[in-house]
Design a protein around this motif. Sequence first.
Motif, PDB file in Angstrom:
ATOM      1  N   LEU A 128       0.848  -1.185   0.000  1.00 14.93           N
ATOM      2  CA  LEU A 128       0.000   0.000   0.000  1.00 14.93           C
ATOM      3  C   LEU A 128       0.882   1.233   0.000  1.00 14.93           C
ATOM      4  O   LEU A 128       2.082   1.163   0.221  1.00 14.93           O
ATOM      5  CB  LEU A 128      -0.975   0.002   1.173  1.00 14.93           C
TER       6      LEU A 128
ATOM      7  N   CYS B 214      -3.566   4.367   0.101  1.00 14.91           N
ATOM      8  CA  CYS B 214      -4.040   3.986  -1.232  1.00 14.91           C
ATOM      9  C   CYS B 214      -3.463   2.633  -1.648  1.00 14.91           C
ATOM     10  O   CYS B 214      -2.511   2.149  -1.046  1.00 14.91           O
ATOM     11  CB  CYS B 214      -3.641   5.048  -2.256  1.00 14.91           C
TER      12      CYS B 214
ATOM     13  N   VAL C 103      -4.219  -0.448  -1.444  1.00 15.03           N
ATOM     14  CA  VAL C 103      -4.115  -1.579  -0.509  1.00 15.03           C
ATOM     15  C   VAL C 103      -4.420  -2.860  -1.279  1.00 15.03           C
ATOM     16  O   VAL C 103      -5.478  -2.995  -1.889  1.00 15.03           O
ATOM     17  CB  VAL C 103      -5.104  -1.417   0.663  1.00 15.03           C
TER      18      VAL C 103
END
Length: 150
Positions: A62, A80, A82
């Motif tokens: 991530l 963001c 992930v």
Amino acid sequence: MIYFIKIREHENIAERATHWFHEKWGIPLKAYQESIYDCLKNENAVPQWYLAMDGDKIIGGLGVIENDFHDRKDLTPNVCAVYVEEDSRCQGIAGKLLQYVCDDMKDQGIDTLYLVTDHTSFYEQYGWEFLCMVQGDGEPDMTRMYIHQL
């Protein structure tokens, strides 16, 4: 054995990581290259990128960026991209990776993180709380925004 790394401390894996994230999310490779290489040379807390590793294999990752393509520019920084490989899911890797990132961000003076997702219950189990709906860039539907106080 599964372990977690900060890409800024492992420059040798940066290129592999850019390709891995690109393959998982379909965002242009150049976008990942710019952000990941920025975290290598930048002394600021954001952007940052992290990986979950099993030996030398990337099994999850991530990033933390200013804005994850939504209209609420005031809700920053954003977790963001992930992702955990399908064959490594349901082992708690995502939760441990999220905690690793939260700990690192707190150490760097960040006390709040945000995250946009379509998931409705996944992040709550790791201490994230639903905050509001946001409009994704170029998206017809609203997306869920979560907050996590560190």
